[in-house]
Motif scaffolding. Structure first.
Motif, PDB file in Angstrom:
ATOM      1  N   LEU A  20       1.658  -8.458  -1.840  1.00  0.00           N
ATOM      2  CA  LEU A  20       1.870  -7.083  -1.389  1.00  0.00           C
ATOM      3  C   LEU A  20       1.483  -6.079  -2.471  1.00  0.00           C
ATOM      4  O   LEU A  20       0.882  -5.041  -2.176  1.00  0.00           O
ATOM      5  CB  LEU A  20       3.321  -6.891  -0.965  1.00  0.00           C
ATOM      6  CG  LEU A  20       3.665  -7.557   0.362  1.00  0.00           C
ATOM      7  CD1 LEU A  20       5.161  -7.749   0.494  1.00  0.00           C
ATOM      8  CD2 LEU A  20       3.107  -6.740   1.508  1.00  0.00           C
ATOM      9  N   SER A  24      -2.059  -2.976  -2.677  1.00  0.00           N
ATOM     10  CA  SER A  24      -2.123  -1.565  -3.058  1.00  0.00           C
ATOM     11  C   SER A  24      -3.430  -1.216  -3.743  1.00  0.00           C
ATOM     12  O   SER A  24      -3.845  -0.055  -3.740  1.00  0.00           O
ATOM     13  CB  SER A  24      -0.939  -1.217  -3.966  1.00  0.00           C
ATOM     14  OG  SER A  24       0.254  -1.284  -3.218  1.00  0.00           O
ATOM     15  N   GLN A  29      -3.143   4.104  -0.264  1.00  0.00           N
ATOM     16  CA  GLN A  29      -2.342   5.020   0.546  1.00  0.00           C
ATOM     17  C   GLN A  29      -1.057   4.352   1.036  1.00  0.00           C
ATOM     18  O   GLN A  29      -0.141   5.035   1.486  1.00  0.00           O
ATOM     19  CB  GLN A  29      -3.156   5.574   1.723  1.00  0.00           C
ATOM     20  CG  GLN A  29      -3.506   4.553   2.792  1.00  0.00           C
ATOM     21  CD  GLN A  29      -4.763   3.735   2.506  1.00  0.00           C
ATOM     22  OE1 GLN A  29      -5.230   3.636   1.382  1.00  0.00           O
ATOM     23  NE2 GLN A  29      -5.302   3.127   3.549  1.00  0.00           N
ATOM     24  N   ARG A  30      -0.963   3.049   0.944  1.00  0.00           N
ATOM     25  CA  ARG A  30       0.226   2.305   1.385  1.00  0.00           C
ATOM     26  C   ARG A  30       1.048   1.754   0.218  1.00  0.00           C
ATOM     27  O   ARG A  30       1.884   0.885   0.397  1.00  0.00           O
ATOM     28  CB  ARG A  30      -0.183   1.137   2.285  1.00  0.00           C
ATOM     29  CG  ARG A  30      -0.866   1.548   3.550  1.00  0.00           C
ATOM     30  CD  ARG A  30       0.137   2.052   4.514  1.00  0.00           C
ATOM     31  NE  ARG A  30      -0.493   2.329   5.800  1.00  0.00           N
ATOM     32  CZ  ARG A  30       0.077   3.004   6.743  1.00  0.00           C
ATOM     33  NH1 ARG A  30       1.285   3.486   6.562  1.00  0.00           N
ATOM     34  NH2 ARG A  30      -0.547   3.232   7.878  1.00  0.00           N
ATOM     35  N   GLN A  31       0.813   2.280  -0.972  1.00  0.00           N
ATOM     36  CA  GLN A  31       1.471   1.738  -2.160  1.00  0.00           C
ATOM     37  C   GLN A  31       2.996   1.772  -2.046  1.00  0.00           C
ATOM     38  O   GLN A  31       3.662   0.813  -2.416  1.00  0.00           O
ATOM     39  CB  GLN A  31       1.032   2.490  -3.415  1.00  0.00           C
ATOM     40  CG  GLN A  31       1.631   1.890  -4.672  1.00  0.00           C
ATOM     41  CD  GLN A  31       1.101   2.554  -5.921  1.00  0.00           C
ATOM     42  OE1 GLN A  31       0.371   3.545  -5.857  1.00  0.00           O
ATOM     43  NE2 GLN A  31       1.468   2.029  -7.061  1.00  0.00           N
ATOM     44  N   ARG A  32       3.543   2.845  -1.532  1.00  0.00           N
ATOM     45  CA  ARG A  32       5.004   2.936  -1.429  1.00  0.00           C
ATOM     46  C   ARG A  32       5.553   1.842  -0.508  1.00  0.00           C
ATOM     47  O   ARG A  32       6.539   1.183  -0.840  1.00  0.00           O
ATOM     48  CB  ARG A  32       5.429   4.307  -0.922  1.00  0.00           C
ATOM     49  CG  ARG A  32       6.949   4.459  -0.896  1.00  0.00           C
ATOM     50  CD  ARG A  32       7.416   5.846  -0.652  1.00  0.00           C
ATOM     51  NE  ARG A  32       6.771   6.441   0.517  1.00  0.00           N
ATOM     52  CZ  ARG A  32       7.211   7.506   1.141  1.00  0.00           C
ATOM     53  NH1 ARG A  32       8.271   8.134   0.705  1.00  0.00           N
ATOM     54  NH2 ARG A  32       6.579   7.988   2.191  1.00  0.00           N
ATOM     55  N   GLU A  33       4.902   1.631   0.630  1.00  0.00           N
ATOM     56  CA  GLU A  33       5.341   0.592   1.557  1.00  0.00           C
ATOM     57  C   GLU A  33       5.211  -0.792   0.937  1.00  0.00           C
ATOM     58  O   GLU A  33       6.099  -1.636   1.078  1.00  0.00           O
ATOM     59  CB  GLU A  33       4.549   0.653   2.866  1.00  0.00           C
ATOM     60  CG  GLU A  33       4.854   1.864   3.698  1.00  0.00           C
ATOM     61  CD  GLU A  33       4.031   3.093   3.340  1.00  0.00           C
ATOM     62  OE1 GLU A  33       3.296   3.093   2.318  1.00  0.00           O
ATOM     63  OE2 GLU A  33       4.139   4.080   4.091  1.00  0.00           O
ATOM     64  N   HIS A  34       4.099  -1.018   0.240  1.00  0.00           N
ATOM     65  CA  HIS A  34       3.896  -2.309  -0.418  1.00  0.00           C
ATOM     66  C   HIS A  34       4.978  -2.555  -1.469  1.00  0.00           C
ATOM     67  O   HIS A  34       5.499  -3.670  -1.596  1.00  0.00           O
ATOM     68  CB  HIS A  34       2.514  -2.380  -1.076  1.00  0.00           C
ATOM     69  CG  HIS A  34       1.392  -2.306  -0.092  1.00  0.00           C
ATOM     70  ND1 HIS A  34       0.178  -1.776  -0.416  1.00  0.00           N
ATOM     71  CD2 HIS A  34       1.305  -2.679   1.214  1.00  0.00           C
ATOM     72  CE1 HIS A  34      -0.619  -1.831   0.633  1.00  0.00           C
ATOM     73  NE2 HIS A  34       0.040  -2.372   1.638  1.00  0.00           N
ATOM     74  N   THR A  35       5.306  -1.525  -2.217  1.00  0.00           N
ATOM     75  CA  THR A  35       6.337  -1.640  -3.247  1.00  0.00           C
ATOM     76  C   THR A  35       7.689  -1.973  -2.625  1.00  0.00           C
ATOM     77  O   THR A  35       8.407  -2.854  -3.110  1.00  0.00           O
ATOM     78  CB  THR A  35       6.436  -0.345  -4.077  1.00  0.00           C
ATOM     79  OG1 THR A  35       5.163  -0.120  -4.702  1.00  0.00           O
ATOM     80  CG2 THR A  35       7.515  -0.429  -5.134  1.00  0.00           C
ATOM     81  N   GLN A  36       8.011  -1.291  -1.542  1.00  0.00           N
ATOM     82  CA  GLN A  36       9.291  -1.555  -0.873  1.00  0.00           C
ATOM     83  C   GLN A  36       9.356  -2.994  -0.357  1.00  0.00           C
ATOM     84  O   GLN A  36      10.379  -3.676  -0.514  1.00  0.00           O
ATOM     85  CB  GLN A  36       9.503  -0.581   0.289  1.00  0.00           C
ATOM     86  CG  GLN A  36       9.764   0.832  -0.162  1.00  0.00           C
ATOM     87  CD  GLN A  36       9.775   1.820   0.987  1.00  0.00           C
ATOM     88  OE1 GLN A  36       9.246   1.556   2.061  1.00  0.00           O
ATOM     89  NE2 GLN A  36      10.380   2.976   0.752  1.00  0.00           N
ATOM     90  N   LEU A  37       8.276  -3.451   0.239  1.00  0.00           N
ATOM     91  CA  LEU A  37       8.257  -4.819   0.758  1.00  0.00           C
ATOM     92  C   LEU A  37       8.313  -5.860  -0.364  1.00  0.00           C
ATOM     93  O   LEU A  37       9.016  -6.868  -0.244  1.00  0.00           O
ATOM     94  CB  LEU A  37       7.016  -5.041   1.624  1.00  0.00           C
ATOM     95  CG  LEU A  37       7.036  -4.353   2.978  1.00  0.00           C
ATOM     96  CD1 LEU A  37       5.659  -4.407   3.624  1.00  0.00           C
ATOM     97  CD2 LEU A  37       8.076  -4.989   3.875  1.00  0.00           C
ATOM     98  N   SER A  40      11.742  -6.148  -1.560  1.00  0.00           N
ATOM     99  CA  SER A  40      12.561  -6.911  -0.617  1.00  0.00           C
ATOM    100  C   SER A  40      12.400  -8.408  -0.832  1.00  0.00           C
ATOM    101  O   SER A  40      13.381  -9.155  -0.799  1.00  0.00           O
ATOM    102  CB  SER A  40      12.193  -6.547   0.825  1.00  0.00           C
ATOM    103  OG  SER A  40      12.509  -5.215   1.093  1.00  0.00           O
TER     104      SER A  40
END
Length: 55
Positions: A20, A24, A29-37, A40
């Protein structure tokens, strides 16, 4: 909950987290989502470690 193959699950969690994070680079543009996943997945790994220590 006891996991008989906890070592393997820890490896899977780490691989998923790294995968994940590497996404990034391709999709910044999806770095925040990747970081959150990825966090997790690392949280799941931490819970497995904690469970194993309680045994």
């Amino acid at each position: 909950m006891s996991i008989s193959n906890a070592h393997r699950w820890l490896e899977i969690c780490e691989k998923q987290a790294k995968l994940l994070e590497n996404l990034s680079e391709t999709f910044p543009q999806r770095q925040r989502e990747h970081t959150q996943l990825s966090q997790s997945w690392r949280q799941v790994a931490a819970e497995i470690v904690t469970e194993q220590q309680l045994k």
